[in-house]
Enzyme design. Structure first.
Site, PDB file in Angstrom:
ATOM      1  N   GLY A 120       0.844  -1.202   0.000  1.00  0.00           N
ATOM      2  CA  GLY A 120       0.000   0.000   0.000  1.00  0.00           C
ATOM      3  C   GLY A 120       0.875   1.246   0.000  1.00  0.00           C
ATOM      4  O   GLY A 120       0.574   2.254   0.640  1.00  0.00           O
ATOM      5  N   ARG A 125      -1.643  -1.311  -7.982  1.00  0.00           N
ATOM      6  CA  ARG A 125      -1.317  -0.962  -9.373  1.00  0.00           C
ATOM      7  C   ARG A 125      -0.095  -0.040  -9.419  1.00  0.00           C
ATOM      8  O   ARG A 125       0.239   0.606  -8.427  1.00  0.00           O
ATOM      9  CB  ARG A 125      -2.501  -0.362 -10.115  1.00  0.00           C
ATOM     10  CG  ARG A 125      -3.043   0.937  -9.568  1.00  0.00           C
ATOM     11  CD  ARG A 125      -4.281   1.363 -10.335  1.00  0.00           C
ATOM     12  NE  ARG A 125      -5.442   0.550  -9.982  1.00  0.00           N
ATOM     13  CZ  ARG A 125      -6.227   0.772  -8.927  1.00  0.00           C
ATOM     14  NH1 ARG A 125      -5.964   1.769  -8.123  1.00  0.00           N
ATOM     15  NH2 ARG A 125      -7.260   0.003  -8.664  1.00  0.00           N
ATOM     16  N   TYR A 156     -14.971   0.523   9.525  1.00  0.00           N
ATOM     17  CA  TYR A 156     -13.524   0.752   9.628  1.00  0.00           C
ATOM     18  C   TYR A 156     -13.063   0.568  11.076  1.00  0.00           C
ATOM     19  O   TYR A 156     -12.090  -0.142  11.350  1.00  0.00           O
ATOM     20  CB  TYR A 156     -13.254   2.170   9.130  1.00  0.00           C
ATOM     21  CG  TYR A 156     -11.834   2.673   9.259  1.00  0.00           C
ATOM     22  CD1 TYR A 156     -10.794   2.055   8.571  1.00  0.00           C
ATOM     23  CD2 TYR A 156     -11.551   3.810  10.018  1.00  0.00           C
ATOM     24  CE1 TYR A 156      -9.499   2.547   8.657  1.00  0.00           C
ATOM     25  CE2 TYR A 156     -10.264   4.314  10.100  1.00  0.00           C
ATOM     26  CZ  TYR A 156      -9.237   3.680   9.425  1.00  0.00           C
ATOM     27  OH  TYR A 156      -7.967   4.173   9.508  1.00  0.00           O
ATOM     28  N   LYS A 159     -10.555  -2.201  12.656  1.00  0.00           N
ATOM     29  CA  LYS A 159      -9.310  -1.828  13.343  1.00  0.00           C
ATOM     30  C   LYS A 159      -9.285  -2.393  14.765  1.00  0.00           C
ATOM     31  O   LYS A 159      -8.242  -2.852  15.237  1.00  0.00           O
ATOM     32  CB  LYS A 159      -9.137  -0.300  13.364  1.00  0.00           C
ATOM     33  CG  LYS A 159      -8.789   0.300  12.005  1.00  0.00           C
ATOM     34  CD  LYS A 159      -7.425  -0.151  11.526  1.00  0.00           C
ATOM     35  CE  LYS A 159      -7.064   0.361  10.158  1.00  0.00           C
ATOM     36  NZ  LYS A 159      -5.859  -0.259   9.591  1.00  0.00           N
TER      37      LYS A 159
END
Ligand code: AKB
Length: 314
Positions: free
Chosen positions: A9, A37, A143, A147
């Protein structure tokens, strides 16, 4: 022997700056950046880069073997606002990428892991001011749930399998070199761009929404700091509270006005207001300061001067 690092990432908001700093500290060839990518960014052109899907265990494993990686920084994640729009994928990405890396460490293929947590682990029932390290945690976002679960798994893998995993709970992060990617605290970056470009900004949070924030330089310093700390100093293996400053949209707007007097802010709260309201307003990070010597350098005034300087040149 030199330490070999893989950043998964690496093209995101944190990854971009982290890659540069790690390359300066450990040598360009020793820091392998990777992302889903290949974008035409500094991260890709300034050193070794690999395309990797954080959900593909075999791909990560073969990269680790190919480059003889010692340490992994797992920065791939869906942030709070984006995760609310795609809960199933957010859960999949945020949890399974972590399991892959934890399992690779458990299998002895890597020595150390950095995994970012967030103030999103806290929820509406958490004490809002000076939120303690140990307190009520009932996150109300996908999220935050991912976490908090991740923190539990990190601690479990450390206690049961001896995995050297280290983590901090990032507050909202503010940076000029790369844009944020779908968080609730993103307004505190957008506001600087809009102040310079349009002299006005419509904020998606209300004027009194106070949240913990940090300049990216400090966040990178903390990230590398906890990874370089002696293992025995990293006493908390879930995740450390981390703080630098807290402010509201009204307060940051007033600070920007000192540099750009004609700047005006208006408010149009959207779905992100509810997320922000569920998070702490300020954080007690005394454990990080005591255990591995964390300290911050940037307050709102210093950060605003630096942001506006860099962005005007950009
Ligand atoms: C977000 O707003 O989702 C992130 C965070 C606080 O983790 N910046």
């Amino acid at each position: 022997m030199s330490t070999k690092i893989l950043i998964i990432g690496a093209c995101g908001q944190i990854g971009t700056e982290l890659t540069q700093k790690l390359r300066q500290a450990y040598g360009t060839e020793n820091v392998i950046a990777s992302d889903i990518r290949k974008l035409n960014t500094d991260v890709v052109t300034s050193g070794p880069f690999e395309v990797v899907n954080a959900l593909d265990y075999n791909q990560i494993e073969s990269l680790i073997e190919k480059h003889q990686i010692d340490e992994v920084y797992l920065m791939a994640a869906l942030l709070s606002a984006t995760a609310e729009k795609n809960p199933a994928f957010a859960w999949d990405l945020n949890m399974n990428s972590l399991f892959h890396v934890l399992n690779l460490a458990k299998a002895g293929k890597i020595k150390k892991i950095f995994w970012p947590s967030s103030i999103a682990v806290f929820g509406p029932t958490t004490p809002k001011e000076q939120t303690p390290q140990y307190t009520i945690m009932e996150p109300s976002t996908v999220y935050g749930i991912s976490k908090q679960s991740g923190e539990r798994w990190c601690e479990y893998y450390h206690n049961i399998y001896g995995v050297d995993v280290r983590s901090i709970r990032y507050p909202g992060l503010i940076s000029w070199s790369s844009p944020p990617g779908g968080g609730t605290t993103d307004y505190a970056v957008d506001i600087y761009y809009k102040a310079l470009e349009d002299k006005k900004y419509e904020c998606f949070l209300s004027e009194e929404t106070k949240m913990p924030m940090m300049y990216m330089d400090d966040a990178i310093k903390a990230t590398i700091g906890i990874m370089q700390a002696p293992s025995e100093n990293v006493k908390i293996r879930s995740s450390y509270n981390l703080a630098a400053m807290s402010f509201t949209p009204k307060v940051i707007a007033a600070e920007i006005k000192k540099h750009i007097p004609e700047f005006e802010i208006t408010y149009a709260p959207d779905f992100r207001q509810k997320i922000a309201d569920s998070w702490p307003a300020s954080i007690d990070d005394s454990a990080a300061r005591a255990d591995w010597g964390w300290s911050h350098e940037f307050d709102l005034e210093k950060m605003t001067t630096d942001m506006l300087n860099h962005l005007s040149k950009k």
